[in-house]
Design a protein around this motif. Structure first.
Motif, PDB file in Angstrom:
ATOM      1  N   ALA A 294     -46.501 -56.958  49.384  1.00 17.83           N
ATOM      2  CA  ALA A 294     -47.886 -57.358  49.133  1.00 17.83           C
ATOM      3  C   ALA A 294     -48.457 -58.128  50.318  1.00 17.83           C
ATOM      4  O   ALA A 294     -49.603 -57.909  50.719  1.00 17.83           O
ATOM      5  N   THR A 295     -47.666 -59.001  50.910  1.00 20.15           N
ATOM      6  CA  THR A 295     -48.105 -59.774  52.073  1.00 20.15           C
ATOM      7  C   THR A 295     -48.362 -58.870  53.270  1.00 20.15           C
ATOM      8  O   THR A 295     -49.381 -59.005  53.955  1.00 20.15           O
ATOM      9  N   VAL A 296     -47.460 -57.942  53.516  1.00 17.72           N
ATOM     10  CA  VAL A 296     -47.633 -57.013  54.634  1.00 17.72           C
ATOM     11  C   VAL A 296     -48.852 -56.122  54.410  1.00 17.72           C
ATOM     12  O   VAL A 296     -49.640 -55.889  55.337  1.00 17.72           O
ATOM     13  N   ALA A 297     -49.053 -55.641  53.190  1.00 22.41           N
ATOM     14  CA  ALA A 297     -50.219 -54.801  52.896  1.00 22.41           C
ATOM     15  C   ALA A 297     -51.513 -55.584  53.097  1.00 22.41           C
ATOM     16  O   ALA A 297     -52.486 -55.057  53.658  1.00 22.41           O
ATOM     17  N   LEU A 298     -51.549 -56.842  52.661  1.00 18.78           N
ATOM     18  CA  LEU A 298     -52.727 -57.673  52.856  1.00 18.78           C
ATOM     19  C   LEU A 298     -52.985 -57.902  54.340  1.00 18.78           C
ATOM     20  O   LEU A 298     -54.124 -57.794  54.808  1.00 18.78           O
ATOM     21  N   PHE A 299     -51.935 -58.214  55.091  1.00 16.77           N
ATOM     22  CA  PHE A 299     -52.075 -58.421  56.540  1.00 16.77           C
ATOM     23  C   PHE A 299     -52.625 -57.175  57.225  1.00 16.77           C
ATOM     24  O   PHE A 299     -53.544 -57.259  58.034  1.00 16.77           O
ATOM     25  N   LEU A 300     -52.061 -56.013  56.904  1.00 16.04           N
ATOM     26  CA  LEU A 300     -52.516 -54.780  57.537  1.00 16.04           C
ATOM     27  C   LEU A 300     -53.944 -54.430  57.144  1.00 16.04           C
ATOM     28  O   LEU A 300     -54.716 -53.940  57.975  1.00 16.04           O
ATOM     29  N   THR A 301     -54.312 -54.693  55.901  1.00 18.59           N
ATOM     30  CA  THR A 301     -55.684 -54.434  55.468  1.00 18.59           C
ATOM     31  C   THR A 301     -56.668 -55.293  56.247  1.00 18.59           C
ATOM     32  O   THR A 301     -57.678 -54.803  56.761  1.00 18.59           O
ATOM     33  N   ILE A 302     -56.371 -56.566  56.369  1.00 19.46           N
ATOM     34  CA  ILE A 302     -57.254 -57.469  57.120  1.00 19.46           C
ATOM     35  C   ILE A 302     -57.289 -57.081  58.594  1.00 19.46           C
ATOM     36  O   ILE A 302     -58.353 -57.039  59.214  1.00 19.46           O
ATOM     37  N   ALA A 303     -56.127 -56.766  59.157  1.00 16.42           N
ATOM     38  CA  ALA A 303     -56.075 -56.400  60.574  1.00 16.42           C
ATOM     39  C   ALA A 303     -56.854 -55.116  60.853  1.00 16.42           C
ATOM     40  O   ALA A 303     -57.535 -55.013  61.874  1.00 16.42           O
ATOM     41  N   LEU A 304     -56.775 -54.139  59.957  1.00 17.87           N
ATOM     42  CA  LEU A 304     -57.511 -52.890  60.156  1.00 17.87           C
ATOM     43  C   LEU A 304     -59.015 -53.101  59.984  1.00 17.87           C
ATOM     44  O   LEU A 304     -59.805 -52.500  60.705  1.00 17.87           O
ATOM     45  N   GLU A 305     -59.406 -53.935  59.033  1.00 19.62           N
ATOM     46  CA  GLU A 305     -60.835 -54.203  58.848  1.00 19.62           C
ATOM     47  C   GLU A 305     -61.416 -54.939  60.046  1.00 19.62           C
ATOM     48  O   GLU A 305     -62.567 -54.730  60.409  1.00 19.62           O
TER      49      GLU A 305
END
Length: 110
Positions: free
Chosen positions: A60-71
């Protein structure tokens, strides 16, 4: 894994490598967690549930990080440096990857 790889291959054949790598790393997390927490076959069922819960917050932490980084388009410079676009349809000659227009990212700087 079969469905994920088929989906990745349908999107872009170059993504099969990343789907396989993600599967391998995803399967390694519980093993590493069990080793770090010194889990043994003699431990209780409650202890097993604790150990098996470890991948959930990590993923969940990695998915949140990647979502924010991609946005925030944090990977644009690295993407442009690693896969220069050589032809008109956005295909990279080096890895066969296409540039996706997800989350509003339709093109990257050259």
């Amino acid at each position: 894994l079969g469905s994920a790889v088929k989906l990745a291959a349908a999107m872009d054949p170059g993504l099969v490598v990343f789907a396989t790598l993600g599967n391998t790393l995803g399967n390694a997390i519980p093993v590493v967690g069990m080793k770090l927490l010194h889990f043994s076959p003699h431990d209780s069922h409650a202890r097993l549930c604790e150990v098996l819960f470890i991948p959930v917050p990590i993923c969940a932490t990695v998915a949140l990080f990647l979502t924010i980084a991609l946005e925030r388009r944090s990977f644009d410079i690295a993407w442009a440096a690693l896969s220069p676009v050589d032809d008109a349809d956005g295909k990279s000659a080096s890895m066969g990857l296409t540039r996706f227009s997800t989350m509003g990212i339709s093109s990257l700087p050259a």
